[in-house]
Design a protein around this motif. Structure first.
Motif, PDB file in Angstrom:
ATOM      1  N   LEU A  63       2.298   7.078  -0.834  1.00 21.01           N
ATOM      2  CA  LEU A  63       1.358   6.092  -1.333  1.00 21.01           C
ATOM      3  C   LEU A  63       1.933   5.329  -2.526  1.00 21.01           C
ATOM      4  CD1 LEU A  63      -0.669   7.611   0.508  1.00 21.01           C
ATOM      5  CD2 LEU A  63      -2.329   7.413  -1.330  1.00 21.01           C
TER       6      LEU A  63
ATOM      7  N   ARG B   9      -0.069   3.499  -4.474  1.00 22.00           N
ATOM      8  CA  ARG B   9      -1.113   3.490  -5.507  1.00 22.00           C
ATOM      9  C   ARG B   9      -1.914   4.785  -5.413  1.00 22.00           C
ATOM     10  NH1 ARG B   9      -2.274  -2.098  -3.745  1.00 22.00           N
ATOM     11  NH2 ARG B   9      -4.266  -1.452  -2.891  1.00 22.00           N
TER      12      ARG B   9
ATOM     13  N   THR C  66     -13.111   4.021  -0.516  1.00 17.78           N
ATOM     14  CA  THR C  66     -11.732   4.280  -0.897  1.00 17.78           C
ATOM     15  C   THR C  66     -11.201   5.501  -0.150  1.00 17.78           C
ATOM     16  OG1 THR C  66     -12.330   5.729  -2.731  1.00 17.78           O
ATOM     17  CG2 THR C  66     -12.216   3.385  -3.192  1.00 17.78           C
TER      18      THR C  66
ATOM     19  N   LEU D 187       0.827  -1.206   0.000  1.00 16.26           N
ATOM     20  CA  LEU D 187       0.000   0.000   0.000  1.00 16.26           C
ATOM     21  C   LEU D 187       0.862   1.257   0.000  1.00 16.26           C
ATOM     22  CD1 LEU D 187      -2.741  -0.981   2.611  1.00 16.26           C
ATOM     23  CD2 LEU D 187      -2.831  -1.132   0.132  1.00 16.26           C
TER      24      LEU D 187
ATOM     25  N   ILE E  25      -7.012   2.506  -3.209  1.00 14.45           N
ATOM     26  CA  ILE E  25      -6.773   2.020  -1.847  1.00 14.45           C
ATOM     27  C   ILE E  25      -8.089   2.067  -1.085  1.00 14.45           C
ATOM     28  CG2 ILE E  25      -5.527   2.402   0.299  1.00 14.45           C
ATOM     29  CD1 ILE E  25      -3.303   3.661  -1.277  1.00 14.45           C
TER      30      ILE E  25
ATOM     31  N   ASP F 194      -8.213  -2.792   2.440  1.00 13.53           N
ATOM     32  CA  ASP F 194      -6.780  -3.009   2.264  1.00 13.53           C
ATOM     33  C   ASP F 194      -6.024  -2.642   3.530  1.00 13.53           C
ATOM     34  OD1 ASP F 194      -7.158  -3.795  -0.391  1.00 13.53           O
ATOM     35  OD2 ASP F 194      -7.117  -1.726  -1.091  1.00 13.53           O
TER      36      ASP F 194
END
Lengths: 168, 168
Positions: B67, B69, B132, B54, B74, B78
């Motif tokens: 981050l 991603r 998210t 992550l 995210i 997760d």
DNA sequence: GAACTGTTACTCGGATAGTTATTGTCCGAGTTGATTAGG
DNA sequence: CCTAATCAACTCGGACAATAACTATCCGAGTAACAGTTC
């Protein structure tokens, strides 16, 4: 994110208690022996459920536990909350308010993260609320084609069920 | 049924990391100071999320976390799985197989209780998967009418953001 | 023989130790940036 | 003045204690059944 082992014991115990005839009781020792777990520890959870109004405790010889409501009226959520406690799994400590530069005063704005986590937990609880003890028994009968599970349960109940004439 | 406090810290940290510019990093010490928590303990969870893919860790001076991603990629699930572990909360110990009279051989019939509990947990996870980090930021902006929260965050980032030229 | 009473044994109930998981902390390996000497 | 090597400081990473929760256990209060005694 971990549930205690006592939850499984509690659910199995309630399931078994729902199999005996109305008015009959089953001692904690018998339940513990059947499931192969510690008697005293199981008692702890049985007491919790008794206090929550799910079970009724009968003292004295030929005593034991019995369901306080119909199996259709007892959900998995009731059992989990009685054993694990009613407080939600995620509790917001408001760490956003801590640190070197806290908000001067911002009580109106809720923590977005807390809202999202609680919403997920409500979905979890809603799913558990949908499952009743009666439903579990019904599903079990569907799976138990040859009746081996029912035979084992009934065989044990025949030895340990307390058909005390206290009620009904 | 209790989530560790580290989950909240982890989510808040990821939320804050999503606010800095692409390529920039933020040190664990700064994150801990902003949230008023233990640095070393927060590191533990940041490492877990780094191992889960992550976050990206940058070593050396001007280093920190960033981050791995886009915030849209995210989810809360997760983060929770990275911190708390992927194993489900309810694990069936198959106590129905224990006791004085276990089933001789009954591997085909699944434990109905286990199925119900796992289904509830899947609902829980599905709800967390829908949220998210980008969504959290969007909701936060909706609530933050006067921009006080954003101002505080940006003020802290202006002091501690590491616009290292390592990446893009 | 029937009813009453005292005893007894069995039940649940709460308070008490042991063990495991979570929380919090520390020190070491690695890497980047700045500094400084040399060309 | 530019370049390169050296140094140093800051970062993450994993290993090490302290705490809290969960697990397991014991002993006491209460109650209903049973046996003995009396009518």
């Amino acid at each position: 994110m971990k549930l205690g082992d006592g939850v499984e014991q509690a659910i199995h115990s309630v399931t078994m208690l729902s199999c005996l005839q109305p008015g009959s009781t089953l001692s904690a020792a018998a339940l513990a022996e059947f499931h192969g777990v510690s008697t005293s520890y199981l008692l702890k959870h049985l007491q919790a459920m008794s206090g929550a109004g799910l079970l009724e405790a009968v003292s004295g010889p030929k005593g034991g536990y019995r369901l306080a409501r119909a199996p259709e009226k007892i959900t998995l959520l009731d059992i989990v909350l009685a054993v694990e406690g009613p407080e939600p799994a995620f509790r917001c400590n408001e760490i956003r308010l801590r640190g070197p530069n806290p908000y001067t005063c911002k009580p109106a704005a809720p923590c977005t993260i807390n809202v999202a986590m609680l919403r997920a937990e409500q979905a979890y609880r809603a799913e558990l609320r949908r499952v009743t003890v009666a439903g579990i028994i019904a599903d079990l009968k569907t799976i138990d084609g040859d009746g081996a599970i029912a035979a084992r349960t009934n065989g044990f109940l025949a030895l340990h069920e307390r058909k005390s004439g206290t009620a009904a």
